[in-house]
Design a protein around this motif. Structure first.
Motif, PDB file in Angstrom:
ATOM      1  N   PHE A 223      -4.823  -3.058  -3.147  1.00 35.73           N
ATOM      2  CA  PHE A 223      -3.790  -2.942  -4.144  1.00 35.73           C
ATOM      3  C   PHE A 223      -2.675  -3.831  -3.956  1.00 35.73           C
ATOM      4  O   PHE A 223      -2.286  -3.885  -2.937  1.00 35.73           O
ATOM      5  CB  PHE A 223      -3.467  -1.572  -4.250  1.00 35.73           C
ATOM      6  CG  PHE A 223      -4.432  -0.537  -4.630  1.00 35.73           C
ATOM      7  CD1 PHE A 223      -4.912  -0.204  -6.062  1.00 35.73           C
ATOM      8  CD2 PHE A 223      -5.285  -0.015  -3.469  1.00 35.73           C
ATOM      9  CE1 PHE A 223      -5.885   0.505  -6.087  1.00 35.73           C
ATOM     10  CE2 PHE A 223      -6.188   0.858  -3.819  1.00 35.73           C
ATOM     11  CZ  PHE A 223      -6.487   1.219  -4.908  1.00 35.73           C
ATOM     12  N   LYS A 224      -2.179  -4.545  -5.141  1.00 31.28           N
ATOM     13  CA  LYS A 224      -1.043  -5.294  -5.074  1.00 31.28           C
ATOM     14  C   LYS A 224       0.206  -4.591  -5.193  1.00 31.28           C
ATOM     15  O   LYS A 224       1.445  -4.875  -4.631  1.00 31.28           O
ATOM     16  CB  LYS A 224      -0.977  -6.585  -6.289  1.00 31.28           C
ATOM     17  CG  LYS A 224      -2.076  -7.234  -6.033  1.00 31.28           C
ATOM     18  CD  LYS A 224      -2.392  -8.490  -6.969  1.00 31.28           C
ATOM     19  CE  LYS A 224      -3.161  -9.578  -6.666  1.00 31.28           C
ATOM     20  NZ  LYS A 224      -3.505 -10.477  -7.775  1.00 31.28           N
ATOM     21  N   ASN A 225       0.299  -3.350  -5.603  1.00 33.73           N
ATOM     22  CA  ASN A 225       1.477  -2.302  -6.227  1.00 33.73           C
ATOM     23  C   ASN A 225       1.579  -1.531  -4.917  1.00 33.73           C
ATOM     24  O   ASN A 225       0.993  -0.402  -5.045  1.00 33.73           O
ATOM     25  CB  ASN A 225       1.162  -1.851  -7.322  1.00 33.73           C
ATOM     26  CG  ASN A 225       2.453  -1.019  -7.923  1.00 33.73           C
ATOM     27  OD1 ASN A 225       3.058  -0.774  -7.027  1.00 33.73           O
ATOM     28  ND2 ASN A 225       2.599  -0.891  -9.166  1.00 33.73           N
ATOM     29  N   LYS A 226       2.648  -1.876  -3.810  1.00 34.56           N
ATOM     30  CA  LYS A 226       2.525  -0.802  -2.870  1.00 34.56           C
ATOM     31  C   LYS A 226       3.381   0.641  -3.267  1.00 34.56           C
ATOM     32  O   LYS A 226       2.872   1.455  -2.778  1.00 34.56           O
ATOM     33  CB  LYS A 226       3.389  -1.522  -1.798  1.00 34.56           C
ATOM     34  CG  LYS A 226       3.465  -0.725  -0.523  1.00 34.56           C
ATOM     35  CD  LYS A 226       4.615  -1.453   0.360  1.00 34.56           C
ATOM     36  CE  LYS A 226       4.653  -0.537   1.616  1.00 34.56           C
ATOM     37  NZ  LYS A 226       5.683  -1.233   2.805  1.00 34.56           N
ATOM     38  N   GLU A 227       4.171   0.261  -4.338  1.00 34.87           N
ATOM     39  CA  GLU A 227       4.954   1.579  -4.741  1.00 34.87           C
ATOM     40  C   GLU A 227       3.955   2.434  -5.252  1.00 34.87           C
ATOM     41  O   GLU A 227       4.030   3.770  -5.097  1.00 34.87           O
ATOM     42  CB  GLU A 227       5.908   1.262  -5.986  1.00 34.87           C
ATOM     43  CG  GLU A 227       7.221   0.502  -5.630  1.00 34.87           C
ATOM     44  CD  GLU A 227       6.750  -0.892  -5.220  1.00 34.87           C
ATOM     45  OE1 GLU A 227       5.954  -1.574  -5.633  1.00 34.87           O
ATOM     46  OE2 GLU A 227       7.594  -1.385  -4.535  1.00 34.87           O
ATOM     47  N   MET A 228       2.850   2.083  -5.867  1.00 33.43           N
ATOM     48  CA  MET A 228       1.831   3.100  -6.603  1.00 33.43           C
ATOM     49  C   MET A 228       1.074   3.722  -5.530  1.00 33.43           C
ATOM     50  O   MET A 228       1.066   5.002  -5.452  1.00 33.43           O
ATOM     51  CB  MET A 228       0.848   2.108  -7.518  1.00 33.43           C
ATOM     52  CG  MET A 228      -0.179   3.161  -7.983  1.00 33.43           C
ATOM     53  SD  MET A 228      -1.801   2.231  -8.205  1.00 33.43           S
ATOM     54  CE  MET A 228      -2.635   2.296  -6.966  1.00 33.43           C
ATOM     55  N   LEU A 229       0.743   3.215  -4.267  1.00 30.98           N
ATOM     56  CA  LEU A 229       0.279   3.644  -3.126  1.00 30.98           C
ATOM     57  C   LEU A 229       1.385   4.510  -2.695  1.00 30.98           C
ATOM     58  O   LEU A 229       0.864   5.609  -1.975  1.00 30.98           O
ATOM     59  CB  LEU A 229      -0.118   2.654  -2.121  1.00 30.98           C
ATOM     60  CG  LEU A 229      -1.440   1.992  -2.378  1.00 30.98           C
ATOM     61  CD1 LEU A 229      -2.056   0.987  -1.315  1.00 30.98           C
ATOM     62  CD2 LEU A 229      -2.637   2.802  -2.987  1.00 30.98           C
ATOM     63  N   GLU A 230       2.327   4.278  -2.649  1.00 31.49           N
ATOM     64  CA  GLU A 230       3.724   5.184  -1.740  1.00 31.49           C
ATOM     65  C   GLU A 230       3.503   6.507  -2.519  1.00 31.49           C
ATOM     66  O   GLU A 230       3.749   7.687  -2.013  1.00 31.49           O
ATOM     67  CB  GLU A 230       4.844   4.390  -1.878  1.00 31.49           C
ATOM     68  CG  GLU A 230       4.878   3.194  -0.860  1.00 31.49           C
ATOM     69  CD  GLU A 230       6.189   2.379  -0.667  1.00 31.49           C
ATOM     70  OE1 GLU A 230       7.018   2.333  -1.745  1.00 31.49           O
ATOM     71  OE2 GLU A 230       6.524   1.878   0.323  1.00 31.49           O
ATOM     72  N   ASP A 231       3.618   6.119  -4.012  1.00 34.69           N
ATOM     73  CA  ASP A 231       3.708   7.760  -4.711  1.00 34.69           C
ATOM     74  C   ASP A 231       2.549   8.560  -4.328  1.00 34.69           C
ATOM     75  O   ASP A 231       2.300   9.698  -4.356  1.00 34.69           O
ATOM     76  CB  ASP A 231       3.370   7.378  -6.179  1.00 34.69           C
ATOM     77  CG  ASP A 231       4.817   6.447  -6.941  1.00 34.69           C
ATOM     78  OD1 ASP A 231       5.796   6.831  -5.988  1.00 34.69           O
ATOM     79  OD2 ASP A 231       4.903   5.961  -7.845  1.00 34.69           O
ATOM     80  N   ILE A 232       1.257   7.861  -4.444  1.00 33.18           N
ATOM     81  CA  ILE A 232       0.056   8.618  -3.784  1.00 33.18           C
ATOM     82  C   ILE A 232       0.307   9.192  -2.632  1.00 33.18           C
ATOM     83  O   ILE A 232      -0.106  10.389  -2.424  1.00 33.18           O
ATOM     84  CB  ILE A 232      -1.211   7.784  -4.075  1.00 33.18           C
ATOM     85  CG1 ILE A 232      -1.635   7.257  -5.549  1.00 33.18           C
ATOM     86  CG2 ILE A 232      -2.701   8.602  -3.348  1.00 33.18           C
ATOM     87  CD1 ILE A 232      -2.722   6.299  -5.602  1.00 33.18           C
TER      88      ILE A 232
END
Length: 718
Positions: free
Chosen positions: A254-263
């Motif tokens: 995933f390029k979007n780190k913020e998305m993974l941080e939310d998960i």
């Protein structure tokens, strides 16, 4: 009446003489009651140089090109040290062969040169150059063991049946001469400033260079990208732990780190459920038998310091010593007629092996398949077991032997488990996937002690609730493609740039056998070596890289067809079609002549550009010592260490490729020559014996009493 057999090399002549129990050796041949066995040294004849047809071609002049002879002619091959004179050894051997063919008691000639394009024309140019009226036959063998030689001589074919193979060989030879002579000359005149090595242009050379150039450019223009992965560790009710990677829409990068941080945030205080578990038992077959390219790729990637050229030389030596079958093959399976022979070989090879009772012969479709053989079967050992090999021969022979034995071992089996875990949260749409692998049956992997890395997952049930122990987001960067190695380059040449995910696939095998390739198994190693020798590519560890000269040539030389893999592949395919009588030599040569003439015209009309600037600086020659003949200084030249008084006729020289030293894998060095001239003797360390053992010795270089030449004298150090 005796029949004359002509082989490609003296070692093969000796194999045939031994098989026929011929003991009488004469100068240049063996003589028995029914057969006289003589030999060539590869090509004894070569095509005329341009200047042999027309004296004006001795000087390169743009107006003289294109130059295409009305008929091609052959001469005795030239002396490599003096291109103006014929090679004395070749001249002498030709006279011997011709005197044998002219004998009144000889009624038949049998060509026993290698069963391929090149072998066909080596024999045919020698035989037909004499314009003999005697019957000419062909001995076609895949190995030189005594049994095969005797069987082969009972099944010789009229050489007229080999005309298509001869046409393909002649077409290749004439085409490469016409393209090479014309385009190398014109390119050098147009694009090179200063005197020096010519700008080499060749039908196989340039597309191979382009493959390396393209990969270098791909790496150069590569822009790294950062991506992220989320992993979590789960604990079962039995307190066993396992790790899973987060997937969404079948993607785990995933390029979007913020998305993974939310998960990751949503994982807090959650449990998860095992929603799927798949356990699959899989079978793993051994890699196919070796063809030449696979063997070269395997050895060059496994061992340091090996080149594909060296692998071919060592394999050729094993072939001539009767230990393996013909190495210059594109096939990875055997002809079905070889079933009995293969069973006999396996029976001999398996004796005494720790897994002997697991080796069982069977007529397997993966091993024996006529539809997957083109001209020659895969490389396998013969029934003759070598008693002593050099270290290099041992490495290559062992690889071939092991690959053969593997085919008849049990198929390796492993169990693959895939667990899908879903976090109990509506915010998290993706799943965590865990994969495990356990080897169940080692099978053929025992032969090369290939260790399987087991990834064992704990036992879980579907719908089981697991707890989340920890979780991590890791950062990664995309990597550029790797530089080509000899292994990867050979694969691209073999399939003409077509990419196949599975090296063992049917499509890959079909592509290799289609003949749509760059070069042939026999010539690819030579092409890679030549690219290095002419300075178009260089090596860094095992990587192949374009030099500045190579880059300028690709970017400037206007005949783009010669860089085009499709164009070169079609030419190679046409040569195979000539062999199969689907295309004619005359039509092929007409195309080559037109292509060459058009290419020359195009180069002449291009604007002036310099691809290669050669600057010559006068070097101050270092005097290494006094000449033992005339007392003048000994200096280092391009090919040897010689007397500076050579213009006045002094012939003292120690050649850099000295044959005596090369038999012990040594080349003379400046330091060695200095010591020798000063003391009359030099201690040389690390010489190699015929058996591959290292030793030290004192060497002297003394004048022969009966002529002006010098010879080495060796004193072993106890």
């Amino acid at each position: 009446m005796p029949k004359v057999i002509i082989t490609e090399k003296p070692s093969v002549a000796k194999n045939i003489a031994d098989a026929l129990n011929i003991k009488t050796r004469r100068d240049g041949y063996f003589e028995g009651k029914d057969y006289i066995v003589t030999w060539a040294f590869g090509h004894l004849l070569q095509l005329y140089d341009a200047k042999d047809y027309d004296a004006k071609m001795s000087k390169w002049n743009m107006d003289n090109f294109p130059f295409i002879p009305s008929a091609f002619r052959y001469k005795v091959k030239v002396d490599p040290k003096n291109k103006e004179k014929p090679d004395k050894g070749a001249e002498k051997q030709l006279k011997i062969i011709y005197s044998l063919l002219r004998r009144n008691d000889v009624d038949m000639v049998i060509s026993a040169c290698d069963f391929d394009r090149e072998g066909q024309i080596i024999g045919d140019t020698i035989i037909y150059n004499l314009k003999t009226k005697k019957d000419v036959y062909r001995l076609l063998l895949n190995e030189w063991t005594p049994d095969e030689v005797r069987r082969g001589l009972q099944n010789i074919k009229p050489n007229t049946e080999m005309k298509p193979l001869q046409d393909a060989g002649i077409s290749r030879q004439w085409a490469d001469w016409v393209i090479g002579i014309n385009l190398t000359s014109v390119a050098t005149l147009k694009y090179q400033k200063g005197r020096g090595q010519a700008l080499n242009i060749g039908r196989v050379l340039l597309p191979t260079l382009k493959i390396i150039y393209d990969r270098d450019k791909e790496i150069e223009s590569f822009v790294p990208e950062t991506y992220f992965k989320l992993t979590a560790t789960f604990k079962t009710k039995n307190n066993d732990e396992y790790e899973g990677t987060y997937f969404e829409n079948e993607e785990d990068k995933f390029k979007n780190k913020e998305m993974l941080e939310d998960i990751e945030q949503a994982l807090q205080d959650k449990t998860a459920t095992v929603i799927d578990k798949q356990v699959e038992q899989k079978r793993e077959y051994p890699p196919y038998l070796f063809n030449l390219s696979n063997l070269q790729g395997y050895i060059t990637s496994k061992y340091k310091g090996w080149t594909s050229d060296k692998v071919l030389k060592v394999a050729q030596s094993l072939y001539e010593k009767k230990f393996i079958t013909y190495p210059r093959t594109a096939s990875v399976v055997l002809e079905e007629s070889l079933v009995g022979r293969a069973a006999k070989v396996l029976e001999t090879l398996k004796k005494g092996l720790p897994y002997e009772n697991e080796i069982k012969f069977s007529k397997l479709k993966r091993v024996f398949d006529n539809s997957k053989v083109e001209s020659h079967s895969a490389i396998v050992p013969t029934y003759l077991i070598p008693k002593s090999l050099t270290r290099d021969e041992e490495m290559v022979y062992t690889a071939i032997k092991n690959r053969f034995i593997m085919q008849f071992m049990p198929v390796a089996e492993y169990e693959e488990t895939k667990i899908t875990t879903k976090v109990d949260s509506s915010e998290i749409t993706g799943v965590f996937i865990s994969k495990g692998k356990v080897q169940l049956v080692e099978g053929w992997k025992k032969v090369e002690q290939i260790e399987s890395k087991d990834m064992i997952l704990p036992f879980v049930n579907v719908n089981e609730i697991v707890s989340i122990v920890e979780h991590t987001i890791s950062s990664h960067v995309t990597k550029p493609p790797k530089h080509h190695t000899e292994k990867t380059l050979l694969r691209v040449m073999e399939t003409c740039g077509k990419r196949y995910d599975d090296e063992e696939s049917e499509e890959m095998m079909d592509a290799i056998l289609s003949g749509f390739s760059i070069g042939t198994p026999a010539t690819r190693a030579e092409t890679i070596k030549k690219l290095k020798d002419v300075g178009y590519i260089t090596t860094q560890n095992k990587s192949l890289l374009c030099t500045e000269l190579g880059k300028r040539l690709v970017e400037t030389f206007p005949i783009k067809e010669l860089f085009d893999l499709e164009f070169t592949g079609r030419l190679e395919k046409t040569l195979l079609d000539i062999e199969k009588q689907k295309f004619t030599k005359d039509a092929f040569m007409r195309f080559i002549f037109d292509f060459t003439a058009n290419s020359v015209a195009k180069i002449k009309n291009e604007k002036e550009v310099t691809i290669n600037q050669i600057t010559t600086e006068k070097k101050q020659m270092e005097v290494l010592g006094k000449c033992p003949i005339c007392g003048h200084g000994i200096i280092e030249g391009q090919k040897g260490f010689g007397c500076s008084n050579w213009k006045s006729g002094c012939k003292f020289v120690i050649w850099k490729n000295d044959k005596f030293l090369s038999t012990m894998k040594k080349k003379p060095t400046k330091t060695m020559v200095k010591t020798l001239l000063k003391n009359g003797v030099v201690t040389v360390k690390g010489l190699t014996s015929k058996k591959g053992n290292k030793f030290d010795a004192n060497l002297r270089y003394e004048k022969n009493p009966d002529n002006e030449y010098f010879s080495w004298k060796i004193e072993f150090i106890k």
